[in-house]
Motif scaffolding. Sequence first.
Motif, PDB file in Angstrom:
ATOM      1  N   PRO A   1      71.910  24.606  16.544  1.00 51.35           N
ATOM      2  CA  PRO A   1      72.053  24.175  18.063  1.00 51.35           C
ATOM      3  C   PRO A   1      72.436  25.182  18.720  1.00 51.35           C
ATOM      4  O   PRO A   1      72.382  26.926  18.515  1.00 51.35           O
ATOM      5  CB  PRO A   1      72.908  22.787  18.420  1.00 51.35           C
ATOM      6  CG  PRO A   1      74.569  22.814  16.436  1.00 51.35           C
ATOM      7  CD  PRO A   1      73.123  23.968  16.318  1.00 51.35           C
ATOM      8  N   GLY A   2      72.521  25.316  20.190  1.00 47.96           N
ATOM      9  CA  GLY A   2      72.900  26.624  21.012  1.00 47.96           C
ATOM     10  C   GLY A   2      71.686  26.746  21.728  1.00 47.96           C
ATOM     11  O   GLY A   2      70.994  27.244  21.791  1.00 47.96           O
ATOM     12  N   HIS A   3      71.423  26.428  23.325  1.00 49.92           N
ATOM     13  CA  HIS A   3      71.355  26.724  24.351  1.00 49.92           C
ATOM     14  C   HIS A   3      71.960  28.114  25.736  1.00 49.92           C
ATOM     15  O   HIS A   3      71.232  27.758  26.528  1.00 49.92           O
ATOM     16  CB  HIS A   3      70.368  25.656  24.711  1.00 49.92           C
ATOM     17  CG  HIS A   3      71.184  24.730  25.214  1.00 49.92           C
ATOM     18  ND1 HIS A   3      71.680  23.272  24.462  1.00 49.92           N
ATOM     19  CD2 HIS A   3      71.956  24.487  25.885  1.00 49.92           C
ATOM     20  CE1 HIS A   3      72.255  22.870  25.411  1.00 49.92           C
ATOM     21  NE2 HIS A   3      72.900  23.084  26.649  1.00 49.92           N
ATOM     22  N   GLU A   4      73.201  28.382  25.296  1.00 42.22           N
ATOM     23  CA  GLU A   4      73.329  29.274  26.257  1.00 42.22           C
ATOM     24  C   GLU A   4      73.981  30.151  25.566  1.00 42.22           C
ATOM     25  O   GLU A   4      74.342  31.026  25.370  1.00 42.22           O
ATOM     26  CB  GLU A   4      74.892  28.264  27.228  1.00 42.22           C
ATOM     27  CG  GLU A   4      74.807  27.535  27.808  1.00 42.22           C
ATOM     28  CD  GLU A   4      76.074  26.957  28.316  1.00 42.22           C
ATOM     29  OE1 GLU A   4      75.543  25.635  29.190  1.00 42.22           O
ATOM     30  OE2 GLU A   4      76.583  26.936  27.628  1.00 42.22           O
ATOM     31  N   VAL A   5      72.581  31.364  25.129  1.00 42.76           N
ATOM     32  CA  VAL A   5      72.443  32.613  24.388  1.00 42.76           C
ATOM     33  C   VAL A   5      72.643  33.450  25.238  1.00 42.76           C
ATOM     34  O   VAL A   5      71.402  33.827  26.119  1.00 42.76           O
ATOM     35  CB  VAL A   5      71.658  32.088  23.398  1.00 42.76           C
ATOM     36  CG1 VAL A   5      71.629  32.962  22.129  1.00 42.76           C
ATOM     37  CG2 VAL A   5      70.859  31.110  23.114  1.00 42.76           C
ATOM     38  N   VAL A   6      73.568  34.538  24.630  1.00 41.55           N
ATOM     39  CA  VAL A   6      73.699  35.293  25.302  1.00 41.55           C
ATOM     40  C   VAL A   6      73.753  37.081  23.970  1.00 41.55           C
ATOM     41  O   VAL A   6      74.391  36.860  22.758  1.00 41.55           O
ATOM     42  CB  VAL A   6      74.647  35.881  25.897  1.00 41.55           C
ATOM     43  CG1 VAL A   6      74.484  37.681  26.875  1.00 41.55           C
ATOM     44  CG2 VAL A   6      74.364  35.102  27.199  1.00 41.55           C
ATOM     45  N   GLY A   7      73.070  37.468  23.897  1.00 42.15           N
ATOM     46  CA  GLY A   7      72.395  39.022  23.040  1.00 42.15           C
ATOM     47  C   GLY A   7      71.838  39.737  22.546  1.00 42.15           C
ATOM     48  O   GLY A   7      71.061  39.990  24.179  1.00 42.15           O
ATOM     49  N   ARG A   8      71.530  41.211  22.325  1.00 42.49           N
ATOM     50  CA  ARG A   8      71.179  42.044  22.324  1.00 42.49           C
ATOM     51  C   ARG A   8      69.894  41.795  21.555  1.00 42.49           C
ATOM     52  O   ARG A   8      69.508  41.289  20.211  1.00 42.49           O
ATOM     53  CB  ARG A   8      71.290  43.552  22.045  1.00 42.49           C
ATOM     54  CG  ARG A   8      72.036  44.096  23.714  1.00 42.49           C
ATOM     55  CD  ARG A   8      73.844  45.212  23.049  1.00 42.49           C
ATOM     56  NE  ARG A   8      73.963  45.402  23.764  1.00 42.49           N
ATOM     57  CZ  ARG A   8      74.374  45.402  24.839  1.00 42.49           C
ATOM     58  NH1 ARG A   8      73.389  46.098  25.486  1.00 42.49           N
ATOM     59  NH2 ARG A   8      75.361  45.251  25.575  1.00 42.49           N
ATOM     60  N   ILE A   9      68.462  42.242  21.961  1.00 39.58           N
ATOM     61  CA  ILE A   9      66.879  41.871  21.242  1.00 39.58           C
ATOM     62  C   ILE A   9      67.096  43.176  20.350  1.00 39.58           C
ATOM     63  O   ILE A   9      67.748  43.890  20.929  1.00 39.58           O
ATOM     64  CB  ILE A   9      66.343  42.521  22.890  1.00 39.58           C
ATOM     65  CG1 ILE A   9      65.671  41.828  23.817  1.00 39.58           C
ATOM     66  CG2 ILE A   9      65.159  43.037  21.736  1.00 39.58           C
ATOM     67  CD1 ILE A   9      64.553  41.774  25.074  1.00 39.58           C
ATOM     68  N   ASP A  10      66.757  42.915  19.411  1.00 37.99           N
ATOM     69  CA  ASP A  10      66.908  44.081  18.040  1.00 37.99           C
ATOM     70  C   ASP A  10      65.216  44.378  18.043  1.00 37.99           C
ATOM     71  O   ASP A  10      65.274  44.986  16.925  1.00 37.99           O
ATOM     72  CB  ASP A  10      68.225  43.687  17.204  1.00 37.99           C
ATOM     73  CG  ASP A  10      67.521  42.920  16.239  1.00 37.99           C
ATOM     74  OD1 ASP A  10      66.643  41.979  16.234  1.00 37.99           O
ATOM     75  OD2 ASP A  10      67.827  43.425  14.779  1.00 37.99           O
TER      76      ASP A  10
ATOM     77  N   ASP B   1      81.279  35.887  29.315  1.00 41.97           N
ATOM     78  CA  ASP B   1      81.182  35.227  31.155  1.00 41.97           C
ATOM     79  C   ASP B   1      80.033  34.277  30.892  1.00 41.97           C
ATOM     80  O   ASP B   1      79.826  33.491  31.870  1.00 41.97           O
ATOM     81  CB  ASP B   1      81.793  35.690  31.545  1.00 41.97           C
ATOM     82  CG  ASP B   1      83.400  36.068  31.535  1.00 41.97           C
ATOM     83  OD1 ASP B   1      83.920  34.960  30.970  1.00 41.97           O
ATOM     84  OD2 ASP B   1      83.594  37.289  32.344  1.00 41.97           O
ATOM     85  N   ALA B   2      78.854  35.093  30.910  1.00 45.19           N
ATOM     86  CA  ALA B   2      77.410  34.759  31.110  1.00 45.19           C
ATOM     87  C   ALA B   2      77.090  33.468  30.191  1.00 45.19           C
ATOM     88  O   ALA B   2      75.904  32.570  30.967  1.00 45.19           O
ATOM     89  CB  ALA B   2      76.237  36.035  30.809  1.00 45.19           C
ATOM     90  N   ALA B   3      77.185  33.428  29.162  1.00 44.02           N
ATOM     91  CA  ALA B   3      76.996  32.211  28.570  1.00 44.02           C
ATOM     92  C   ALA B   3      76.193  31.071  29.421  1.00 44.02           C
ATOM     93  O   ALA B   3      75.951  30.135  29.558  1.00 44.02           O
ATOM     94  CB  ALA B   3      77.797  32.305  27.475  1.00 44.02           C
ATOM     95  N   PRO B   4      77.941  30.462  29.450  1.00 40.72           N
ATOM     96  CA  PRO B   4      78.025  29.239  30.682  1.00 40.72           C
ATOM     97  C   PRO B   4      76.947  29.076  31.796  1.00 40.72           C
ATOM     98  O   PRO B   4      76.619  27.940  32.003  1.00 40.72           O
ATOM     99  CB  PRO B   4      79.368  29.029  30.551  1.00 40.72           C
ATOM    100  CG  PRO B   4      80.041  30.029  30.361  1.00 40.72           C
ATOM    101  CD  PRO B   4      79.571  31.526  29.743  1.00 40.72           C
ATOM    102  N   LEU B   5      76.939  30.050  32.309  1.00 38.20           N
ATOM    103  CA  LEU B   5      75.974  30.235  33.760  1.00 38.20           C
ATOM    104  C   LEU B   5      74.367  30.314  33.264  1.00 38.20           C
ATOM    105  O   LEU B   5      73.568  29.930  34.279  1.00 38.20           O
ATOM    106  CB  LEU B   5      75.774  32.192  34.504  1.00 38.20           C
ATOM    107  CG  LEU B   5      77.372  32.018  34.097  1.00 38.20           C
ATOM    108  CD1 LEU B   5      77.650  33.126  35.326  1.00 38.20           C
ATOM    109  CD2 LEU B   5      77.903  31.314  35.634  1.00 38.20           C
ATOM    110  N   LEU B   6      73.736  29.945  31.745  1.00 40.74           N
ATOM    111  CA  LEU B   6      72.416  30.532  31.399  1.00 40.74           C
ATOM    112  C   LEU B   6      72.397  28.368  31.182  1.00 40.74           C
ATOM    113  O   LEU B   6      70.892  28.223  31.579  1.00 40.74           O
ATOM    114  CB  LEU B   6      72.623  30.587  30.279  1.00 40.74           C
ATOM    115  CG  LEU B   6      72.598  32.200  29.999  1.00 40.74           C
ATOM    116  CD1 LEU B   6      72.470  32.977  28.772  1.00 40.74           C
ATOM    117  CD2 LEU B   6      71.560  32.911  30.512  1.00 40.74           C
TER     118      LEU B   6
END
Length: 347
Positions: free
Chosen positions: A60-69, A143-148
């Motif tokens: 699951p999971g749709h408030e995802v923040v990460g770095r493109i690798d 902090d950014a995750a829930p904003l998505l």
Amino acid sequence: MSATYRAIQVTKPGEFATVTKPLVDPGPGQVRIRVEACGVCHSDSGTVEGVFPISWPRVPGHEVVGRIDALGSGVQGWTVGQRVGIGFLGGPCGYCEFCRNGDLVNCKNQEYSGIHHDGGYAEVMIAKASGLISIPDDLSSADAAPLLCAGLTTFNALRNAPAKAGDLVAVLGIGGLGHLAVQYARHMGFEVVAIARGSKTAELAKKLGAHHYIDSAAIDPAAALQALGGAKAILITASGGKTVAATFKGLRPGGVSIDVGVGPEPIEVTSPDLIFGERKVAGSLTGNPATGDATLRFSALTGVSAMIETVPLEEAAAAYAKMMAGKARFRMVLVTKNGNGQPGQPK
Ligand SMILES: [Zn+2]
Ligand SMILES: [Zn+2]
């Protein structure tokens, strides 16, 4: 770089398992992301409880923040190392009738993150480049995750509401979505009314920026809204058709009740209430990727932020249970070892 990564997947309704998965390359039009943070949203129950048709197992999971690798073939406009976000909508196709008309939200071929493909309860996620959202440098990943999802949903609905600065706008429900909606409404220049059950929430609502607080357990919220002049828009963040109906008569003529709280209960309003005053009931579904960019920029500019509790990825099941029990104040965020997931850590 390790050839495997850890993920939390749902193996059957209600059952989480921590697994190690092999790293795969992104396909055409996709990017691979090293996940730093992922919010826990009520809509994750669509995956965990199997509300949507799911092909198990599913992450699951749709408030995802990460770095493109890694970039798949044909990806333009995004770079390796860039920090990005993914919300509920997995990315528009670009070729259907709705996409070609500019309506990316209602793309016919849109997949939902964490439902049709694996989401962000993981150290790595594969995402469609067309759905990516830019993360400003001055927001931490947690902090950014829930904003998505919570942020984009409320920001988009308020931004598209037929209300101008100074108009009376109400937010019904002060939870994960509502506590962000009140802040956005205040910073957009509306006269803001927060509506919730009980007197306990009044102080918090004022702190978040509400000018008025209506305790819907104590007084008729529609009459209270009319006493303030009637609302131009009411954003319904709580689920339940009865709560929509109970506030509907609080709309001024031309006003709209915008529902973003999903639930099975029907919304009962009478035709005279719709017709005499030309009021509307509307639904709103998150927002397109550019509005996602705007949500995050606006949040960084104005200082709008979600109240979050961070937990390590491995504790996803407990975080999910806390959220479902209504005990999260207000958003649970899973963080991985991949970097700056913790609030306050260097960007
Ligand atoms: Zn969500
Ligand atoms: Zn499309």
